[in-house]
Design a protein around this motif. Sequence first.
Motif, PDB file in Angstrom:
ATOM      1  N   ALA A 153      -4.581   0.352   4.325  1.00 21.22           N
ATOM      2  CA  ALA A 153      -4.035  -0.998   4.394  1.00 21.22           C
ATOM      3  C   ALA A 153      -4.677  -1.782   5.528  1.00 21.22           C
ATOM      4  O   ALA A 153      -5.028  -2.963   5.374  1.00 21.22           O
ATOM      5  N   SER A 154      -4.849  -1.147   6.673  1.00 17.46           N
ATOM      6  CA  SER A 154      -5.482  -1.828   7.797  1.00 17.46           C
ATOM      7  C   SER A 154      -6.941  -2.159   7.504  1.00 17.46           C
ATOM      8  O   SER A 154      -7.445  -3.210   7.893  1.00 17.46           O
ATOM      9  N   ARG A 155      -7.597  -1.254   6.803  1.00 21.28           N
ATOM     10  CA  ARG A 155      -8.987  -1.518   6.410  1.00 21.28           C
ATOM     11  C   ARG A 155      -9.049  -2.752   5.515  1.00 21.28           C
ATOM     12  O   ARG A 155      -9.934  -3.616   5.671  1.00 21.28           O
ATOM     13  N   ALA A 156      -8.106  -2.871   4.571  1.00 18.66           N
ATOM     14  CA  ALA A 156      -8.062  -4.046   3.697  1.00 18.66           C
ATOM     15  C   ALA A 156      -7.686  -5.301   4.482  1.00 18.66           C
ATOM     16  O   ALA A 156      -8.228  -6.389   4.247  1.00 18.66           O
ATOM     17  N   TRP A 157      -6.762  -5.159   5.425  1.00 17.22           N
ATOM     18  CA  TRP A 157      -6.308  -6.302   6.227  1.00 17.22           C
ATOM     19  C   TRP A 157      -7.453  -6.892   7.045  1.00 17.22           C
ATOM     20  O   TRP A 157      -7.677  -8.108   7.031  1.00 17.22           O
ATOM     21  N   HIS A 175       0.831  -1.210   0.000  1.00 17.57           N
ATOM     22  CA  HIS A 175       0.000   0.000   0.000  1.00 17.57           C
ATOM     23  C   HIS A 175       0.866   1.261   0.000  1.00 17.57           C
ATOM     24  O   HIS A 175       0.556   2.233  -0.700  1.00 17.57           O
ATOM     25  N   LEU A 176       1.938   1.251   0.783  1.00 20.04           N
ATOM     26  CA  LEU A 176       2.814   2.425   0.833  1.00 20.04           C
ATOM     27  C   LEU A 176       3.549   2.615  -0.490  1.00 20.04           C
ATOM     28  O   LEU A 176       3.718   3.750  -0.956  1.00 20.04           O
ATOM     29  N   ASP A 177       3.980   1.521  -1.099  1.00 18.28           N
ATOM     30  CA  ASP A 177       4.658   1.631  -2.394  1.00 18.28           C
ATOM     31  C   ASP A 177       3.730   2.231  -3.452  1.00 18.28           C
ATOM     32  O   ASP A 177       4.178   2.985  -4.326  1.00 18.28           O
ATOM     33  N   ALA A 178       2.447   1.892  -3.359  1.00 23.70           N
ATOM     34  CA  ALA A 178       1.493   2.359  -4.369  1.00 23.70           C
ATOM     35  C   ALA A 178       1.297   3.872  -4.339  1.00 23.70           C
ATOM     36  O   ALA A 178       0.870   4.456  -5.344  1.00 23.70           O
ATOM     37  N   VAL A 179       1.599   4.508  -3.199  1.00 29.84           N
ATOM     38  CA  VAL A 179       1.411   5.962  -3.085  1.00 29.84           C
ATOM     39  C   VAL A 179       2.740   6.675  -2.838  1.00 29.84           C
ATOM     40  O   VAL A 179       2.759   7.807  -2.371  1.00 29.84           O
ATOM     41  N   ALA A 180       3.825   6.007  -3.145  1.00 33.44           N
ATOM     42  CA  ALA A 180       5.151   6.540  -2.814  1.00 33.44           C
ATOM     43  C   ALA A 180       5.407   7.921  -3.398  1.00 33.44           C
ATOM     44  O   ALA A 180       6.128   8.729  -2.810  1.00 33.44           O
TER      45      ALA A 180
END
Length: 206
Positions: free
Chosen positions: A99-103, A80-85
């Motif tokens: 990411a936590s919502r998806a997790w 998720h972080l890479d996608a918005v880097a």
Amino acid sequence: MGDEEKPSRVRMTPGARRVLEAAERLFYERGIHAVGVDLIAAEAGVTKKTLYDRFGSKEQIVVEYLAGRDERWRGLLGAHLDAVAEQGPAARVLAVFEASRAWVAEYGAKGCGMINAHAEISDPAHPAHPVITGQKRWMLDLFTRLAREVDAGGADRLARTLMLLHEGALVAYGLGVFPDPFGQALGQVRDLLGEGAAGKRDVPPR
């Protein structure tokens, strides 16, 4: 586990993998103390001797369960972080909550496995305790790094606020007391980031 002390891990044979897969499901669904090695062995289709030969103790199975869950979480978060880097600091902070919502939608119907485990394992001498606390310290460190990009002068305070919102959303999701706690948290985070961006113009970085 990042910079924190890493627990001793077990080499995974096919039998060990079956044991761990059964234990992961049972521990998360029923609780660690409620699940004994007899049940784990039966669910995995192995003997207790095989279980102990591979892991040595129930405590080591708990270490593997939590460490594996932590590795999967960090992998999902990293994606998720890479996608918005390239989208700026605010987008990176929001990505943690997304990411936590998806997790939780896929892996967290009963809430945070680390929080649930800590309710049962509060003794620092337990070999799984550093896995639990290590993940939460790592999350605070991550929020602190991201917060410095938003508001260097107020990074510590912002990071702790983000951590509280994040952990509160995890608990609320597990309890099911109201719908979409991560949506609520994201709204609060957006407000905070707006204030943080304004503060960054007023307070020079240190």
